[in-house]
Write a protein that holds these residues in place. Structure first.
Motif, PDB file in Angstrom:
ATOM      1  N   GLY A 228       0.773  -1.231   0.000  1.00 28.38           N
ATOM      2  CA  GLY A 228       0.000   0.000   0.000  1.00 28.38           C
ATOM      3  C   GLY A 228       0.806   1.284   0.000  1.00 28.38           C
ATOM      4  O   GLY A 228       0.239   2.363   0.231  1.00 28.38           O
ATOM      5  N   MET A 229       2.115   1.208  -0.254  1.00 31.63           N
ATOM      6  CA  MET A 229       2.916   2.434  -0.265  1.00 31.63           C
ATOM      7  C   MET A 229       2.520   3.295  -1.470  1.00 31.63           C
ATOM      8  O   MET A 229       2.476   2.823  -2.599  1.00 31.63           O
ATOM      9  CB  MET A 229       4.410   2.109  -0.332  1.00 31.63           C
ATOM     10  CG  MET A 229       5.299   3.340  -0.276  1.00 31.63           C
ATOM     11  SD  MET A 229       7.042   2.964  -0.562  1.00 31.63           S
ATOM     12  CE  MET A 229       7.028   2.602  -2.327  1.00 31.63           C
ATOM     13  N   TRP A 267       7.320   7.492   4.297  1.00 31.53           N
ATOM     14  CA  TRP A 267       6.609   6.608   3.380  1.00 31.53           C
ATOM     15  C   TRP A 267       5.114   6.866   3.532  1.00 31.53           C
ATOM     16  O   TRP A 267       4.595   6.879   4.647  1.00 31.53           O
ATOM     17  CB  TRP A 267       6.933   5.142   3.691  1.00 31.53           C
ATOM     18  CG  TRP A 267       8.418   4.907   3.846  1.00 31.53           C
ATOM     19  CD1 TRP A 267       9.163   5.028   4.978  1.00 31.53           C
ATOM     20  CD2 TRP A 267       9.327   4.571   2.813  1.00 31.53           C
ATOM     21  NE1 TRP A 267      10.482   4.765   4.711  1.00 31.53           N
ATOM     22  CE2 TRP A 267      10.622   4.479   3.389  1.00 31.53           C
ATOM     23  CE3 TRP A 267       9.189   4.312   1.438  1.00 31.53           C
ATOM     24  CZ2 TRP A 267      11.755   4.151   2.657  1.00 31.53           C
ATOM     25  CZ3 TRP A 267      10.327   3.985   0.713  1.00 31.53           C
ATOM     26  CH2 TRP A 267      11.574   3.909   1.318  1.00 31.53           C
ATOM     27  N   GLY A 268       4.435   7.085   2.413  1.00 31.30           N
ATOM     28  CA  GLY A 268       3.029   7.466   2.446  1.00 31.30           C
ATOM     29  C   GLY A 268       2.076   6.296   2.239  1.00 31.30           C
ATOM     30  O   GLY A 268       2.318   5.416   1.402  1.00 31.30           O
ATOM     31  N   PHE A 269       0.954   6.301   3.005  1.00 32.25           N
ATOM     32  CA  PHE A 269      -0.064   5.251   2.924  1.00 32.25           C
ATOM     33  C   PHE A 269      -1.447   5.874   3.095  1.00 32.25           C
ATOM     34  O   PHE A 269      -1.585   7.066   3.362  1.00 32.25           O
ATOM     35  CB  PHE A 269       0.147   4.206   4.043  1.00 32.25           C
ATOM     36  CG  PHE A 269       1.481   3.533   4.012  1.00 32.25           C
ATOM     37  CD1 PHE A 269       1.664   2.350   3.322  1.00 32.25           C
ATOM     38  CD2 PHE A 269       2.572   4.094   4.678  1.00 32.25           C
ATOM     39  CE1 PHE A 269       2.894   1.731   3.298  1.00 32.25           C
ATOM     40  CE2 PHE A 269       3.807   3.485   4.650  1.00 32.25           C
ATOM     41  CZ  PHE A 269       3.973   2.293   3.960  1.00 32.25           C
ATOM     42  N   ASN A 270      -2.458   5.038   2.990  1.00 29.84           N
ATOM     43  CA  ASN A 270      -3.822   5.448   3.309  1.00 29.84           C
ATOM     44  C   ASN A 270      -4.521   4.245   3.945  1.00 29.84           C
ATOM     45  O   ASN A 270      -5.133   3.431   3.255  1.00 29.84           O
ATOM     46  CB  ASN A 270      -4.563   5.911   2.061  1.00 29.84           C
ATOM     47  CG  ASN A 270      -5.963   6.416   2.378  1.00 29.84           C
ATOM     48  OD1 ASN A 270      -6.300   6.693   3.533  1.00 29.84           O
ATOM     49  ND2 ASN A 270      -6.800   6.522   1.349  1.00 29.84           N
ATOM     50  N   VAL A 271      -4.407   4.133   5.270  1.00 32.03           N
ATOM     51  CA  VAL A 271      -4.919   2.963   5.998  1.00 32.03           C
ATOM     52  C   VAL A 271      -5.887   3.429   7.079  1.00 32.03           C
ATOM     53  O   VAL A 271      -5.554   4.297   7.890  1.00 32.03           O
ATOM     54  CB  VAL A 271      -3.767   2.162   6.652  1.00 32.03           C
ATOM     55  CG1 VAL A 271      -4.322   0.971   7.429  1.00 32.03           C
ATOM     56  CG2 VAL A 271      -2.759   1.709   5.602  1.00 32.03           C
ATOM     57  N   ASP A 272      -7.081   2.837   7.109  1.00 28.02           N
ATOM     58  CA  ASP A 272      -8.051   3.096   8.169  1.00 28.02           C
ATOM     59  C   ASP A 272      -7.567   2.398   9.443  1.00 28.02           C
ATOM     60  O   ASP A 272      -7.407   1.176   9.486  1.00 28.02           O
ATOM     61  CB  ASP A 272      -9.414   2.555   7.748  1.00 28.02           C
ATOM     62  CG  ASP A 272     -10.479   2.737   8.822  1.00 28.02           C
ATOM     63  OD1 ASP A 272     -10.246   3.496   9.787  1.00 28.02           O
ATOM     64  OD2 ASP A 272     -11.547   2.099   8.698  1.00 28.02           O
ATOM     65  N   SER A 326      -1.368   7.981   7.312  1.00 31.27           N
ATOM     66  CA  SER A 326      -0.996   8.621   6.054  1.00 31.27           C
ATOM     67  C   SER A 326       0.508   8.609   5.819  1.00 31.27           C
ATOM     68  O   SER A 326       0.959   8.719   4.677  1.00 31.27           O
ATOM     69  CB  SER A 326      -1.494  10.067   6.025  1.00 31.27           C
ATOM     70  OG  SER A 326      -0.956  10.816   7.106  1.00 31.27           O
ATOM     71  N   MET A 327       1.312   8.432   6.894  1.00 34.10           N
ATOM     72  CA  MET A 327       2.768   8.472   6.725  1.00 34.10           C
ATOM     73  C   MET A 327       3.449   7.776   7.910  1.00 34.10           C
ATOM     74  O   MET A 327       3.021   7.925   9.054  1.00 34.10           O
ATOM     75  CB  MET A 327       3.250   9.920   6.636  1.00 34.10           C
ATOM     76  CG  MET A 327       4.759  10.092   6.458  1.00 34.10           C
ATOM     77  SD  MET A 327       5.245  11.835   6.311  1.00 34.10           S
ATOM     78  CE  MET A 327       4.931  12.423   7.991  1.00 34.10           C
TER      79      MET A 327
END
Length: 351
Positions: A228-229, A267-272, A326-327
């Motif tokens: 998911g990066m 490192w950027g992500f978008n995880v609930d 988000s990071m």
């Protein structure tokens, strides 16, 4: 020390009382001693349960290593050897009568591909008895891949997987679900993942007990690869290897980072983050040190680094309680010129 002496004395008294009980119960009115070949009539547990209660003197066909048992029969007075699954097992001559032997089953007794026999050798012959030795309770070191999906074949690693039964663990709202075993050895089980397995833990059971995975399915951020990066990299623009196959905590690979002094990266992500209570990570370094860690630029958490793998669960309340990830940020902070650090099993712990 005083308590240990009391417990030891109590255990010895129980053993001797067991011996005396069965000796008195077994002797008949005849004055003639038994002179034939030995005979094993039963095997019974002796001593205490974990809660301190006495074990019932009831016949069993399954023995646990590191526990005492009474071998009951006749013709044992001249016993020279006792074998569980052909393993030569020490016994004290003071714990032997003509009708009973009290013996500790050795922890090294084989349990797989074994004869399933107890043998007592005396000067007048040998007695055999059908008996199984239980394996230790299984241990669960990990499974790969953690972010598996329905139909995937997953390898579970650990120990003592004798005739394993694998399930999706029971939850507060969902029942236990059987998982198909494709193949197994004592240290690996290959299973096929069923439907609706996300956020479920795996269990492996043998006749002695059950082990549960540390990780739940679908909770990995890094498990042989980074999931998911969306963006990011090291500040120095180098030093990162996501496919390092020289060492790992779980799975086959780890994330190796050759940090220059005070180097780091985002490192950027978008995880609930709603289902989770903690962030998990395993860390190992070429030398002792530390790495600064944060989520979404929030509070700094210092991760200790040693030359052995260390698994850490960091409560989210120490990382700012983010509702969305988000990071993530790492920064080497040894103050001694940098370090080479391995990261593995990055992910989340369910509430």
């Amino acid at each position: 020390m005083k308590n240990l002496k009391i417990v030891s004395l109590g255990a010895c008294l129980v053993l001797m009382l067991s011996l005396l009980l069965f000796t008195s119960c077994s002797n008949d009115d005849s004055a003639d001693a038994y002179t034939g070949a030995p005979v094993i009539e039963s095997v019974m547990p002796s001593g205490y349960n974990a809660d301190g209660s006495l074990k019932p003197l009831e016949p069993t066909k399954l023995v646990d290593p590191k526990n005492y048992y009474v071998i009951h029969g006749k013709g044992f007075l001249t016993a020279t050897k006792v074998y569980f699954n052909d393993y030569d097992t020490y016994f004290r001559s003071t714990f032997v009568t003509d009708t009973d032997i009290i013996i500790l089953v050795d922890e090294n007794t084989p349990f797989a591909n074994a004869s399933n026999k107890l043998r007592v050798v005396t000067s007048r012959g040998t007695a055999e008895y059908d008996l199984m030795v239980a394996p230790p309770v299984p241990t669960f070191s990990g499974f790969n891949s953690i972010n598996c999906e329905e139909g995937d074949e997953v390898t579970i690693k650990g120990k003592y997987f004798l005739d394993p039964v694998v399930t999706l663990a029971k939850t507060a709202t969902e029942p236990e679900v059987p998982v198909e075993v494709v193949s197994s050895t004592l240290e690996e089980v290959v299973v096929k993942i069923p439907a609706n397995a996300n956020h479920r833990y795996l269990t492996v059971s043998n006749i002695s007990g059950t082990a549960v995975s540390k990780e739940a399915i679908g909770t990995a951020l890094y498990d042989d690869k980074l999931y998911g990066m969306q963006w990011g990299g090291p500040w120095a623009g180098k030093g990162v290897n996501f496919d390092f196959d020289g060492d790992s905590y779980q799975g086959e690979k780890s994330w190796q980072w050759e940090f220059a002094a005070w180097d780091g990266g985002n490192w950027g992500f978008n995880v609930d983050m709603t289902p989770y209570k903690a962030f998990r990570i395993a860390v190992k370094g070429a030398k002792n040190g530390q790495v600064n860690f944060s989520l979404n630029g929030g509070p700094n958490y210092v991760i200790p680094v040693t030359t052995a793998w260390v698994y850490i669960e960091i409560p989210l309340d120490k990382l700012g309680n983010p509702s969305t990830l988000s990071m993530i940020t790492f920064q080497e902070s040894n103050s001694d010129g940098g370090n080479t650090v391995l990261f593995d099993d990055l992910g989340f712990v369910l509430k």
